[in-house]
Design a protein around this motif. Structure first.
Motif, PDB file in Angstrom:
ATOM      1  N   LEU A 423       0.855  -1.180   0.000  1.00  0.00           N
ATOM      2  CA  LEU A 423       0.000   0.000   0.000  1.00  0.00           C
ATOM      3  C   LEU A 423       0.899   1.240   0.000  1.00  0.00           C
ATOM      4  O   LEU A 423       1.562   1.543   0.998  1.00  0.00           O
ATOM      5  CB  LEU A 423      -0.914  -0.007   1.224  1.00  0.00           C
ATOM      6  CG  LEU A 423      -1.920   1.146   1.357  1.00  0.00           C
ATOM      7  CD1 LEU A 423      -2.697   1.356   0.067  1.00  0.00           C
ATOM      8  CD2 LEU A 423      -2.872   0.875   2.510  1.00  0.00           C
ATOM      9  N   CYS A 424       0.948   1.942  -1.105  1.00  0.00           N
ATOM     10  CA  CYS A 424       1.884   3.045  -1.307  1.00  0.00           C
ATOM     11  C   CYS A 424       1.197   4.395  -1.074  1.00  0.00           C
ATOM     12  O   CYS A 424       0.173   4.691  -1.690  1.00  0.00           O
ATOM     13  CB  CYS A 424       2.451   3.007  -2.729  1.00  0.00           C
ATOM     14  SG  CYS A 424       3.233   1.423  -3.144  1.00  0.00           S
ATOM     15  N   VAL A 425       1.787   5.192  -0.185  1.00  0.00           N
ATOM     16  CA  VAL A 425       1.235   6.507   0.141  1.00  0.00           C
ATOM     17  C   VAL A 425       2.358   7.534   0.119  1.00  0.00           C
ATOM     18  O   VAL A 425       3.535   7.192   0.021  1.00  0.00           O
ATOM     19  CB  VAL A 425       0.541   6.499   1.522  1.00  0.00           C
ATOM     20  CG1 VAL A 425      -0.670   5.586   1.508  1.00  0.00           C
ATOM     21  CG2 VAL A 425       1.522   6.080   2.618  1.00  0.00           C
ATOM     22  N   ASP A 430       0.101   9.870   6.334  1.00  0.00           N
ATOM     23  CA  ASP A 430      -0.938   9.157   5.589  1.00  0.00           C
ATOM     24  C   ASP A 430      -1.096   7.735   6.107  1.00  0.00           C
ATOM     25  O   ASP A 430      -2.206   7.190   6.132  1.00  0.00           O
ATOM     26  CB  ASP A 430      -0.592   9.123   4.099  1.00  0.00           C
ATOM     27  CG  ASP A 430      -0.583  10.509   3.475  1.00  0.00           C
ATOM     28  OD1 ASP A 430      -1.494  11.289   3.767  1.00  0.00           O
ATOM     29  OD2 ASP A 430       0.353  10.807   2.715  1.00  0.00           O
ATOM     30  N   VAL A 431       0.019   7.132   6.511  1.00  0.00           N
ATOM     31  CA  VAL A 431      -0.027   5.780   7.074  1.00  0.00           C
ATOM     32  C   VAL A 431      -0.884   5.763   8.332  1.00  0.00           C
ATOM     33  O   VAL A 431      -1.796   4.946   8.484  1.00  0.00           O
ATOM     34  CB  VAL A 431       1.390   5.258   7.383  1.00  0.00           C
ATOM     35  CG1 VAL A 431       1.314   3.894   8.072  1.00  0.00           C
ATOM     36  CG2 VAL A 431       2.231   5.169   6.115  1.00  0.00           C
ATOM     37  N   LYS A 435      -4.606   3.953   8.728  1.00  0.00           N
ATOM     38  CA  LYS A 435      -4.745   2.911   9.751  1.00  0.00           C
ATOM     39  C   LYS A 435      -5.898   3.246  10.699  1.00  0.00           C
ATOM     40  O   LYS A 435      -6.700   2.378  11.054  1.00  0.00           O
ATOM     41  CB  LYS A 435      -3.442   2.753  10.530  1.00  0.00           C
ATOM     42  CG  LYS A 435      -2.339   1.999   9.795  1.00  0.00           C
ATOM     43  CD  LYS A 435      -1.128   1.800  10.688  1.00  0.00           C
ATOM     44  CE  LYS A 435      -0.069   0.945  10.000  1.00  0.00           C
ATOM     45  NZ  LYS A 435       1.120   0.729  10.873  1.00  0.00           N
ATOM     46  N   LEU A 451      -6.176  -2.065   8.458  1.00  0.00           N
ATOM     47  CA  LEU A 451      -4.796  -1.772   8.077  1.00  0.00           C
ATOM     48  C   LEU A 451      -3.876  -1.639   9.282  1.00  0.00           C
ATOM     49  O   LEU A 451      -2.657  -1.724   9.140  1.00  0.00           O
ATOM     50  CB  LEU A 451      -4.751  -0.470   7.251  1.00  0.00           C
ATOM     51  CG  LEU A 451      -5.644  -0.415   6.003  1.00  0.00           C
ATOM     52  CD1 LEU A 451      -5.409   0.891   5.257  1.00  0.00           C
ATOM     53  CD2 LEU A 451      -5.375  -1.605   5.094  1.00  0.00           C
ATOM     54  N   PHE A 459       2.784  -1.049   4.240  1.00  0.00           N
ATOM     55  CA  PHE A 459       2.830   0.320   3.735  1.00  0.00           C
ATOM     56  C   PHE A 459       4.203   0.625   3.139  1.00  0.00           C
ATOM     57  O   PHE A 459       5.242   0.211   3.664  1.00  0.00           O
ATOM     58  CB  PHE A 459       2.544   1.318   4.857  1.00  0.00           C
ATOM     59  CG  PHE A 459       1.074   1.492   5.149  1.00  0.00           C
ATOM     60  CD1 PHE A 459       0.325   2.435   4.461  1.00  0.00           C
ATOM     61  CD2 PHE A 459       0.451   0.708   6.120  1.00  0.00           C
ATOM     62  CE1 PHE A 459      -1.029   2.594   4.739  1.00  0.00           C
ATOM     63  CE2 PHE A 459      -0.889   0.872   6.406  1.00  0.00           C
ATOM     64  CZ  PHE A 459      -1.638   1.826   5.712  1.00  0.00           C
ATOM     65  N   VAL A 461       6.146   4.168   2.072  1.00  0.00           N
ATOM     66  CA  VAL A 461       6.082   5.626   2.051  1.00  0.00           C
ATOM     67  C   VAL A 461       6.953   6.123   0.905  1.00  0.00           C
ATOM     68  O   VAL A 461       8.171   5.989   0.933  1.00  0.00           O
ATOM     69  CB  VAL A 461       6.545   6.219   3.395  1.00  0.00           C
ATOM     70  CG1 VAL A 461       6.501   7.748   3.341  1.00  0.00           C
ATOM     71  CG2 VAL A 461       5.678   5.700   4.535  1.00  0.00           C
TER      72      VAL A 461
END
Length: 608
Positions: A423-425, A430-431, A435, A451, A459, A461
């Motif tokens: 999951l790319c943010v 944002d993580v 969550k 999450l 994740f 970042v």
């Protein structure tokens, strides 16, 4: 003062000059014995010379020249310096800055000597015209004579004023970058260094391979740093003490001088009292701080993991303290391999603490690591990849986008075997936000993935400034995992990055938020529960202000601190305290179209 860069020449493996630039958080990554720790130890020698000192063997063994130089460049400089008889001046007025307006200080060491000592020089764009190149070296009477010879209308008291007048009357100053010795000379030149030195950042080095002596172990460095941090906050009190001591000492000296004049006038005329205040390092040496355990076992005799936990605790406490106070002198924390002997949970605590410290004004953090998991959790812009040239074998340092692929290859980055989807943010906040939102929705609908606890998702970042490179170069391809990218809608270019991910055809997908950013999905009641005040939250910026800016201004007004809150700190506070207060009902009110639910449902369909 803020450390911008260091240049190292002829020190250990760095035979030829290598220049390294620093961010608020800088992470050196590379294989063992490649030169990562050498950079931090060079800085320790420059700032302190205590934990590590220059030795004969530190000069590069392949170079006949045994002179080592360490040059640091600084910004955010002191506005004024007070020299002789209270005369104020500035580094710019004394031509002690580079063309770019930075302060560059070089320390050189002659390693042919058994105990090399530092010669201190300022590298500056300085007058070289023969008529005015040496004004910093002249005493008051010599400057007065020059002023009179030139017929200048200027007060004959205050050396800085006389120097400025002479330079102004000298025409072409022939400004060139030269090295000005300031560490050993007396009078004004030495006083300039005495004024600069107290403004240098405090530097604390935490080594990975400490000895087991009571005087040099994992507990001592954090405690020494605690003393250094405390001294940094009482500089005004220290200055008052030194001024009072100087006043009394000079009064006694004058009385002694007057008495001597009645006995031997010739001898008395040759004596001039000079007061030398103690350096910051000497003030630190006056105090010590230690810890003992409840069961009577000395802390330095406990296991390495327990001892390193002191380091974890120190950074966590210091991060929290600095968020609430404002130290007047800047700090640099340099830590070698902080992940050593630590459980993954403690590593995560460390990472969060490092990030929090680096975001605080007046604080920088330098790290070294060769741990894939630790490095992958740090901001990509902080990475400095240390390697050797494939042909010349000379050390080289790369940063930014160019280093990403090489870092992954050198560290052997591999995902947890349980991970099915990446999951790319954009950033770490944002993580935390995703969550918290997923956890809130999971409480009302257990068919959605949580999450915060699902090991099948990991994740990544990406970092907003480098996101396009991760997408275009597809750096994660070698992990053979499907990717989900969720980007804020505040940057138009992200739509193009999302399109490229969606065109891969391997099951990966990307979305851009319909609202301005993830903070736009917050409910005002969640902020009220977390901070005790409310703000109006809009889907898009109102009068040019997005949610973090509106929150930051309200937070300052509510706390009465008066200190502006940077957007990054506002985002972090919201992520850590407001998002966990969100409920499914709150999110449904802020997200009536079920956008966030849709992401999670689509994510869940990818998991087995």
């Amino acid at each position: 003062m803020r450390l911008e860069a260091v240049s190292i020449t002829n020190f250990r493996c760095y035979r030829e000059e290598v220049r390294i630039e620093f961010d608020d958080l800088t992470t050196f990554v590379g294989r063992n014995d490649i030169g990562k720790s050498t950079i931090l130890e060079a800085l320790e020698i420059f700032f302190n010379g205590d934990l590590v000192s220059m030795e004969q063997a530190d000069a590069n063994v392949h170079n006949a020249d045994k002179t080592v130089s360490i040059t640091c460049e600084f910004s955010e400089l002191p506005p004024t310096l007070t020299l002789d008889a209270g005369a104020e001046t500035t580094l710019a007025d004394e031509y002690l800055l580079t063309k770019d307006g930075s302060l560059k200080i070089r320390k050189t060491f002659d390693c042919t000597n058994k105990k090399p000592t530092a010669e201190v020089l300022v590298i500056a764009n300085h007058p070289t015209a023969s008529s005015c190149s040496n004004l910093l070296e002249l005493k008051e009477k010599e400057l007065q004579k020059k002023v009179k010879d030139l017929g200048l209308e200027v007060a004959l008291k205050g050396n800085p004023g006389m120097r400025r007048a002479i330079w102004a009357a000298s025409g072409d100053l022939q400004l060139r970058e030269i090295a000005i010795p300031v560490g050993k000379l007396k009078d004004d030149v030495k006083r300039i260094w005495d004024q600069i030195e107290p403004h240098l950042p405090m530097f604390a080095l935490f080594q990975s391979d400490r000895s087991s002596r009571d005087s040099d172990n994992e507990v001592q460095s954090p405690m020494k740093a605690a003393v250094a941090a405390a001294i940094a906050e009482v500089q005004e009190d220290i200055a008052r003490i030194q001024a009072k001591v100087r006043e009394k000492a000079e009064e006694i000296a004058r009385n002694t001088h007057a008495a001597l004049a009645t006995i031997d006038p010739n001898l008395a005329s040759e004596l001039t009292p000079e007061f030398s205040p103690p350096s910051a390092a000497k003030w630190q040496g006056l105090f010590s701080l230690s810890l003992s355990t409840d069961d009577g076992i000395p802390l330095n005799k406990r296991g390495s993991g327990v001892r390193r936990l002191v380091l974890v605790s120190f950074f966590k406490a210091e991060a929290e303290r600095r968020l609430q106070t404002s130290a007047k002198r800047s700090m640099i924390y340099a830590v070698e391999e902080p992940e050593t002997a630590q459980h993954p949970n403690n590593q995560r605590i460390l990472i969060d603490s490092f990030k929090a410290l680096s975001e605080d004004s007046g604080c920088q953090v330098l790290l070294t690591t060769h741990s894939p998991g630790f490095a992958s959790s740090l901001p990509q812009e902080s990475i400095r990849y240390v390697s050797r040239h494939s042909e010349t074998k000379k050390p080289q340092i790369q940063s930014g986008v160019d280093a990403f692929g090489q870092v992954a290859e050198a560290l052997g980055v591999t995902p947890d075997s349980r991970v099915q989807v990446l999951l790319c943010v954009e950033g770490p906040t944002d993580v935390l936000a995703l969550k918290a939102l997923s956890n809130a929705l999971y409480q009302s609908d257990a068919t959605l993935p949580n999450l915060a606890s699902d090991d099948r998702l990991a994740f990544v970042v990406l970092g907003g400034g480098t996101l396009e490179h991760w997408v275009n170069q597809h750096y994660l391809r070698g992990l053979n995992k499907q990717e989900v990218h969720i980007y804020d809608g505040d940057v138009p270019e992200y739509a193009e990055s999302a399109r490229k991910v969606n065109e891969r055809g391997n099951g990966s997908w990307a979305v851009v938020t319909t609202k301005h950013e993830i903070e736009s999905y917050l409910h005002k009641d969640a902020i009220s529960m977390a901070f005790g005040f409310q703000i109006e939250i809009t889907d898009h910026p109102f009068e040019g202000k997005a949610t973090p800016k509106v929150f930051g201004e309200a937070f300052v007004a509510h706390s009465g601190s008066g200190k502006p809150l940077k957007d990054s700190n506002a985002k972090r506070k919201l992520a850590q305290q407001a998002f966990p207060c969100m409920t499914a009902a709150m999110l449904d009110e802020r997200d009536p179209d079920g956008e966030v639910r849709g992401w999670l449902r689509r994510l869940g369909s990818m998991l087995t």
